[in-house]
Structures are given as C-alpha cells and as structure tokens.
Design a protein around this motif. Structure first.
Motif, PDB file in Angstrom:
ATOM      1  N   LYS A 484      27.023   3.948 -49.703  1.00 44.91           N
ATOM      2  CA  LYS A 484      27.399   3.026 -48.628  1.00 44.91           C
ATOM      3  C   LYS A 484      28.135   1.835 -49.213  1.00 44.91           C
ATOM      4  N   ASN A 485      29.365   1.616 -48.792  1.00 44.96           N
ATOM      5  CA  ASN A 485      30.165   0.476 -49.204  1.00 44.96           C
ATOM      6  C   ASN A 485      30.497  -0.356 -47.973  1.00 44.96           C
ATOM      7  N   VAL A 486      30.149  -1.641 -48.018  1.00 47.04           N
ATOM      8  CA  VAL A 486      30.384  -2.519 -46.877  1.00 47.04           C
ATOM      9  C   VAL A 486      30.972  -3.832 -47.374  1.00 47.04           C
ATOM     10  N   VAL A 495      22.893  -4.837 -44.311  1.00 43.93           N
ATOM     11  CA  VAL A 495      23.724  -3.635 -44.332  1.00 43.93           C
ATOM     12  C   VAL A 495      22.918  -2.496 -43.711  1.00 43.93           C
ATOM     13  N   THR A 496      23.506  -1.826 -42.718  1.00 43.51           N
ATOM     14  CA  THR A 496      22.845  -0.681 -42.069  1.00 43.51           C
ATOM     15  C   THR A 496      23.285   0.612 -42.744  1.00 43.51           C
ATOM     16  N   LEU A 497      22.326   1.426 -43.154  1.00 48.08           N
ATOM     17  CA  LEU A 497      22.604   2.680 -43.863  1.00 48.08           C
ATOM     18  C   LEU A 497      22.786   3.836 -42.874  1.00 48.08           C
ATOM     19  N   ASP A 498      23.383   4.908 -43.358  1.00 46.73           N
ATOM     20  CA  ASP A 498      23.602   6.079 -42.502  1.00 46.73           C
ATOM     21  C   ASP A 498      22.319   6.871 -42.284  1.00 46.73           C
ATOM     22  N   LYS A 537      16.239   1.843 -42.882  1.00 38.20           N
ATOM     23  CA  LYS A 537      17.661   1.993 -42.566  1.00 38.20           C
ATOM     24  C   LYS A 537      18.479   0.725 -42.811  1.00 38.20           C
ATOM     25  N   ASN A 551      27.444  -2.438 -52.319  1.00 38.03           N
ATOM     26  CA  ASN A 551      27.444  -1.021 -52.673  1.00 38.03           C
ATOM     27  C   ASN A 551      25.985  -0.562 -52.793  1.00 38.03           C
TER      28      ASN A 551
END
Length: 602
Positions: A484-486, A495-498, A537, A551
């Motif tokens: 996850k890159n934001v 940051v919300t993860l998939d 999440k 990251n």
C-alpha cells in the motif's frame, strides 16, 4: 509370445456440491481420470486387508452451548468411534417376551444402564446382552413397565482414536487431562470411545490435535488450485491419457485432505448419461447439371411425360450418392423457373436418379438447368458415447432446437440388435450408436437440436466415495498483501488498507513494515510509532503531514480458495493418487462447505 496384461480400468465421474447453513446452493459434475497407481492401491488393499493408517488430525471450534447430562460442556471431535445413546420402549403390561432383537441396538459395544419402571437392573444378572451384532438382549423377567436402555454402540468402525495422543488448547493455552474437568486448574476430561472432550464450562477457540487409526482404503480426497501459474484464470482443467502417469495433484491445497466416509455405497450396472449431444446435419454437396428434355414413350400421364437422363453420368463424381434435395430447376430455353412442386423424383438409388416434369413446363429439346444436393454419406446417423463398452441403451431423447419439444426414440431389445428400432448399438466396444433414417418414435436425427442418451456400460460395480470439506477447509492462508502506497493530503491522519492485517496463533497482529518518506528521506517506523485499528484495516502513524508518502508492507488472511481440481489418495500425507478430476473452477470461502461424491465404476 503371449503377454498377459492385468490392469484395472475403472471409470466414472465426480459431483461437487457447495452448501451453507441453508443447504446446497451449487452443483457441478464432471468425468474423472483414473491414474495407473490405482492398480497398486487396490492390490495393496487386497494383499493386507487389516492394514491401518495412522492419521494426525486437528479439530478447532467451540464447545456446545448447553451442558450434557453430567453438567459438562462437550467439544465433539470428528473421530467418534462409538456413540453413547439411549433406547426407550414400553411393551405393555401384558408382555410375556423376555428376549428382544432391537434394531437400535445393532452394533452395541456395552450396556451402561438398564431400568424397568423405577428399578435399575443389574447387568449380567437381571439383564444380558446376547448378540451384539444383532442387538439381541435378554431379561430375566419379561418387562411389563417402561424400559430405558443406555448403551454404547459402534458409530464408525473405520476410525479409532489412539488414546493419549491428544493435545488440547483453549485460546492457545495447553490444558491437561484429568479425572475431573476444572477451569481453575485448566483440566479437561475425555471420552476416547465417543470422541468427546469435556469442560467444566462452555469454551471458545478450542483446538485439539490427536492421532487416530483408519482402516486402510482409499482414504482421502484433496482439493487443488490451478495446476500451474500459466493456466488461465477461470478456465476448467482438463486431464487426458497423458496424465495417467501422474502421481500427485499439482498445487494441492495444504491441509485439504479429508477422510472418505465409509461405508461407501455400491451398485451395479449404473446408468451413464450423455445430457446434451448436438445433432449433426446431413453432409451434402451442391451440384449443377444442364439436361436436354427427351420424350420417353407414350404421353399417357402428362405429369410424368418426360424423364431426365441419370445425373450420375460417368465422370461426374456423383456415383454412389443419392439425391438429397432439389434446390432449383430452370428452363433456360424459355427462361422460365419451374416450380419444384411440379417436379417428381421417380428414381433415387446409388446408381440411378431420375426426375420428371409436366408437359406444361418443358418441350422436346428444351435445356433445363438443375441445381441439386447429393447426400455424401450417413455420418449424421452415427454418434459416439463417452463411455464404453456399451451393453444397453436405456433411453434416447431428442430436444427440438426450434420448439423445445422432447421426443423419445423407440429402442428394441435394449438396442442390442442392429437395424432394429429407431436407434441401436452399432459398436459396443467403441461406444457407437446408430439411428434409423426414418425413425418411428422421435424425429429424424438430423433435426436441429440435442440428444440425451441414457445407457449402461459393462461396468459391473459402481462405488460412490463421499468426502466432506467443511467450513474452513482448506484453512485460510496467510499471504503477502499488495503493498500500500499513499501520498498523504492535508488533514489526513491514517491510511486505510485493502485487507485487514492478519493475526498470528496468539491472536496478535502480524507486524507490518511501515515506512514514511518526508522530503526525500525514508524512515521505517517502529511498532510504537503507529497504531493498528481493532479491525486491522487502518494504520495511524503518530505523525503524518501533507505530502508524506506512506508505504505499508503487510500480510493478510486469504479466506477464499478457487478450486480447480480434486483427487483421491491412499494416505493423509503423500501416498499414492488414485484418480483426479478438473472439477472447477468454483470458489469456496471460509463459510462454505463442499461435499464431493466420486462414483468410480470398476
């Protein structure tokens, strides 16, 4: 030199059923492939029928919510060699019979408690077990009041717990076996005969690892994904003769082998079904011929006044073929099209074809252009079935493509006599059947549509092996999630993860790798520099500013599996593969069970 080849050639098919709490919601069937190691498996079974396999098993779940008769809470294992149960009856005050054969007592292993009315009988003094296999019991005095019999009986004679091998954990903590069940000392009781672990109170997150012996047989079914990375997604897997030498299932899901349920059902002469065979059109070739009208005898019947020469002229390439249909007829001398209804086909054999006209349409010397189609062969009358040798036709039906009408064909003497009835077995060894050109029952077989054929092969015996893959099998897999890159925006704090971050066996999150890039400089955060939400999440760094690049490398729990293959094996781990089928692809999630029925025809 004579070579004696002794090889078993079993055939069959496999049926897959997906189910949930509401029942079965999806079914699929497919043919299977039996591999060469099947011969060795059966040979070893015959050579040592008493052989057993030692199997390691892990059962997870919760205890029953309510207590049993002894005020204990039961965690039921999958291996239950015996059942503890009860039989009650009242033969009435006029009863004079003292010996009974009771169906419910068949397979009894021991009498536990017998009461007549309010009195408890002394076993082997007041009441006796006379024949365990028949469920025969004898009373000293014929009972005339209500009878209650508590007893143990065989539940699964093929699987037996190996006493002392169990390791019991509750929420990851190991408990010990004792004579009483107590929470404060983390002690449980166990009934090896019935496969029951007993606790003082209801428990969740119970895990029991143990060994059991299983009678040697075709012991297990297993599930697999795509056979290789190159196999296209969502495309079924097909196996052929080149796979007969396979000894394992590529990409078998770890821990997916489940025991086959015994006893298996057995039958003879099972009916095979070819459900949807497309009908074949008649093979034809289109030809054109110019003919000159000649008078052929007295003009007695004007409709048949003139005959045309045989269109099977030498060198035409048409010899040996019959006329299928006229396409068009035109009198080129008068430039007039002749109505096909006014043209008669008066001879149509392999050696001679004749057509005749009306006097009104042609005159002596006219040249007539005839467009027609010749039938090349009778291929459209012959079909090959999927299984052979065929010993009986049970039913053959035609479904019309235009109307949907279903009509059966007439079968005489099970289709065993060629050229009798509408359809018959023309080559039993290869599985070919043939149809009459002019059937009496169903329509002409070339009529567009589909055929359904029910038939029997020279099978002798069909054995149905059943295995159940319950919820959670295959077990969820811990895998690397997409990184996850934001790039943070103004006001963003998390940051919300998939996917939710996976947890370990202790129920703790598997630590992710969190990096933050500020002004071109990258820092890896420690676990104290960010927080993970309760649902796993969301990642919240202690400090996050607009423009920072976050990251996150983490692992997640994949709880769904795409099933592409199923196979049978003779052991829990490794062992020899008996057969394999590309049954998928179907998706099985952690809340879905799967039942597989494998019908093997020997």
């Amino acid at each position: 030199m004579l070579q004696d080849i002794s090889a078993m050639n079993p055939k069959g098919h496999v049926k897959l059923e997906l189910y949930n709490d509401n029942g079965v919601f999806y079914k699929k069937e497919k043919k299977n492939l039996v591999v060469q190691s099947a011969n060795k498996i059966v040979a070893e079974m015959m050579a040592d029928p008493t052989k057993v396999l030692r199997i390691n098993q892990v059962d997870k779940g919760n205890t029953a919510l309510s207590a049993n008769a002894d005020s204990l809470f039961v965690f039921a294992l999958k291996v239950q060699h015996e059942l503890k149960t009860k039989f009650e009856n009242n033969w009435g005050a006029s009863n004079t019979v003292a010996i009974f054969e009771i169906e419910e007592l068949k397979g009894i292993t021991s009498l536990e408690k017998v009461t007549v009315g309010e009195a408890e009988l002394v076993i082997n003094r007041d009441v006796f077990l006379r024949d365990a296999s028949k469920g025969k019991i004898e009373f000293n005095v014929a009972p005339i009041e209500a009878v209650s019999i508590q007893f143990h009986k065989v539940n699964n004679s093929y699987m037996k717990f190996i006493e002392g091998t169990e390791v019991v954990k509750v929420n990851g903590t190991v408990w010990k076996r004792g004579t009483t069940a107590a929470n404060d000392t983390k002690t449980y009781q166990i009934n090896y005969r019935t496969g029951e672990v007993l606790f003082e109170t209801a428990q969740t997150n119970v895990e029991v690892t143990y060994d059991y012996n299983m009678s040697y047989a075709l012991g297990f079914m297993a599930l697999g994904g795509k056979p290789n990375a190159q196999h296209p997604n969502y495309q079924p897997v097909e196996f052929g003769n080149t796979n007969k030498l396979d000894i394992d299932m590529k990409n078998e899901y770890a821990g997916s082998r489940m025991p086959i349920q015994y006893p298996a059902s057995i039958s003879t002469g099972a009916t095979e079904v070819e459900p949807a065979i497309p009908t074949q059109p008649i093979a034809v070739v289109t030809k054109t011929k110019d003919v000159t009208v000649t008078h052929n005898g007295d003009n007695v019947t004007k409709l048949l006044a003139y005959e045309l020469p045989n269109i099977h002229d030498s060198g035409s390439g048409n010899t040996g073929r019959t006329l299928y249909e006229l396409v068009s007829v035109r009198n080129t001398t008068t430039s007039a099209t002749i109505d096909l209804q006014n043209v008669r086909i008066t001879a149509n054999t392999l050696s001679r074809v004749e057509i005749t006209f009306r006097d009104a349409d042609v005159a002596m010397g006219d040249v007539v252009k005839v467009d027609y189609r010749l039938k090349l062969d009778n291929r459209h009358l012959i079909y090959q079935l999927g299984q052979s040798p065929v010993v009986e036709l049970v039913a053959v039906r035609h479904t019309d493509a235009a109307t949907g009408a279903i009509r059966p064909y007439t079968i005489l003497d099970s289709g065993l006599k060629p050229n009798q009835g509408d359809v018959w077995i023309s080559n039993p060894n290869t599985g070919h059947i043939s149809f009459s050109e002019n059937p009496v029952g169903g329509p002409k077989v070339e009529t567009p549509g589909q055929l359904q054929v029910e038939y029997k092969v020279n099978s002798g015996t069909v054995v149905k092996f059943v295995a159940d893959f319950p919820k959670g099998v295959p077990a969820p897999a811990i895998e690397d999630a997409p990184v996850k890159n934001v790039s943070a925006v103004s006001g963003q704090t998390s940051v919300t993860l998939d996917y939710p971050i996976a947890k370990d066996n202790a129920g703790l999150f598997i630590e992710p790798v969190v990096k933050i890039t500020k002004a071109g400089s990258t820092t890896t955060l420690t676990s104290g520099q960010y927080q993970i939400s309760l649902d796993g999440k969301t990642i919240t760094p202690n400090s996050l500013s607009a423009g920072d690049v976050v990251n996150v490398q983490y692992r997640y729990e994949r709880s769904t599996h795409d099933i592409y293959q199923v196979a049978m094996f003779d052991d829990k781990v490794g062992g020899k593969m008996f057969n394999i089928s590309g049954i998928g692809p179907v998706t099985k999630d952690k809340n879905t069970g799967m039942r597989v029925t494998w019908s093997v025809t020997f």
